[in-house]
Design a protein around this motif. Sequence first.
Motif, short mmCIF file in Angstrom:
data_model
loop_
_atom_site.label_atom_id
_atom_site.label_comp_id
_atom_site.label_asym_id
_atom_site.label_seq_id
_atom_site.Cartn_x
_atom_site.Cartn_y
_atom_site.Cartn_z
N MET A 1 -28.75 -34.35 69.20
CA MET A 1 -29.46 -32.81 69.39
C MET A 1 -30.33 -32.61 68.23
N TYR A 2 -31.82 -32.43 68.49
CA TYR A 2 -32.84 -32.09 67.63
C TYR A 2 -33.06 -30.56 67.42
N PHE A 3 -33.14 -30.23 66.21
CA PHE A 3 -33.81 -28.86 66.38
C PHE A 3 -35.07 -29.05 65.08
N ALA A 4 -36.11 -28.25 65.52
CA ALA A 4 -37.18 -28.17 64.61
C ALA A 4 -37.95 -26.93 64.65
N ALA A 5 -38.08 -26.36 63.45
CA ALA A 5 -38.85 -25.15 63.37
C ALA A 5 -39.95 -24.94 62.43
N LEU A 6 -40.70 -24.13 62.45
CA LEU A 6 -41.80 -23.78 61.14
C LEU A 6 -41.27 -22.57 60.43
N LEU A 7 -41.36 -22.71 59.33
CA LEU A 7 -41.07 -21.44 58.36
C LEU A 7 -42.44 -21.10 57.55
N ALA A 8 -43.33 -20.11 57.75
CA ALA A 8 -44.37 -19.97 57.28
C ALA A 8 -44.24 -18.65 56.22
N ARG A 9 -44.45 -18.88 54.84
CA ARG A 9 -44.67 -17.59 54.11
C ARG A 9 -45.59 -16.87 54.28
N THR A 10 -45.49 -15.50 54.14
CA THR A 10 -46.52 -14.61 54.42
C THR A 10 -46.19 -13.34 53.42
N GLU A 11 -47.11 -12.54 53.32
CA GLU A 11 -47.26 -11.58 52.38
C GLU A 11 -45.83 -10.65 52.75
N ASP A 12 -45.43 -10.71 53.93
CA ASP A 12 -44.23 -9.84 54.48
C ASP A 12 -42.86 -10.52 54.23
N GLY A 13 -43.01 -12.01 53.76
CA GLY A 13 -41.69 -12.60 53.98
C GLY A 13 -41.96 -13.89 54.46
N TRP A 14 -40.98 -14.63 55.16
CA TRP A 14 -40.96 -15.72 56.10
C TRP A 14 -40.92 -15.48 57.33
N GLU A 15 -41.78 -16.03 58.41
CA GLU A 15 -41.98 -16.16 59.55
C GLU A 15 -41.48 -17.38 60.15
N ALA A 16 -40.55 -17.20 61.26
CA ALA A 16 -40.21 -18.43 61.93
C ALA A 16 -40.71 -18.79 63.18
N SER A 17 -40.81 -19.69 63.67
CA SER A 17 -41.12 -20.22 65.22
C SER A 17 -40.58 -21.33 65.26
N ASP A 18 -39.99 -21.49 66.56
CA ASP A 18 -39.58 -22.53 67.21
C ASP A 18 -40.80 -23.52 67.59
N THR A 19 -40.68 -24.78 67.27
CA THR A 19 -41.76 -25.71 67.51
C THR A 19 -41.30 -27.04 68.54
N GLU A 20 -42.15 -27.38 69.31
CA GLU A 20 -42.19 -28.54 70.03
C GLU A 20 -42.76 -29.66 69.36
N LEU A 21 -42.15 -30.83 69.37
CA LEU A 21 -42.78 -31.96 68.63
C LEU A 21 -43.08 -33.01 69.64
N ASP A 22 -42.98 -32.90 70.92
CA ASP A 22 -43.33 -33.73 71.78
C ASP A 22 -44.73 -34.37 71.71
#
Length: 178
Positions: A1-22
Motif C-alpha cells: 500500500m502506498y501513501f503520498a502527501a505534499l507538505l508545503a511550508r507557509t508563513e503560518d506553518g506546514w500545510e498538508a495535502s493528499d496527492t495522487e501520483l497516477d
Amino acid sequence: MYFAALLARTEDGWEASDTELDDVETLSDLADLAREASPDEDTVLVLIEQEGGWFGVVRVDGEDDPRIYVSDAAAAARSSYGEILLTDELLGREPDDAADLDALDLDGTEDGEANADEADDAADTPAADSAVPHGPVGDAEVLEDLGVSEKELRSLSEDALMEIAESLGASEVLETVR
C-alpha cells in the motif's frame, strides 16, 4: 500500500495535502506538482511511502532542482512510484548506459531474442536489483536545516513519514490527509 502527501511550508506553518501520483511519470512532473502546492515558492516536501518497504522524500525549493532521498533504492526500484525518484543521476549512472546496453546483441541470437536458457536465467536475476544498490540513496541531508539530521533520517523505519512530520512540527496536518 502506498501513501503520498505534499507538505508545503507557509508563513503560518506546514500545510498538508493528499496527492495522487497516477498522472506523474517523471521527476520533473513530480517537481511541478510540488511547485503548484506553494505559489510563493516556499519549501515543499513530497513524502512517499510503500508500507513496510521504503520511503522517499523529495524537497522542492522554488525553482531549484529537487533534492531526493530514498530509504531503500532496490525496494523502490520495484515500484512504479519509486522508479520516478530513482533517476540516473541519483544512482550515479550515465543517462544512456541502460539504453546502450539494451541495444547490444552480443549473444549471437537473431533479432536480439534470447534462447530459452538465457530467458530463464534473466527471470531469476532481475535487472533492477543488479543495477540499483540495496539501501539508501540520495541526499541524506535533505531535511537537515528543518531539524531532521542525516543520522536520524537514515535510522527511520516503520512509520518514517510520521516521524519526519513530528520532527517538523507537522504531524497533525499530515495525519489529517493520511
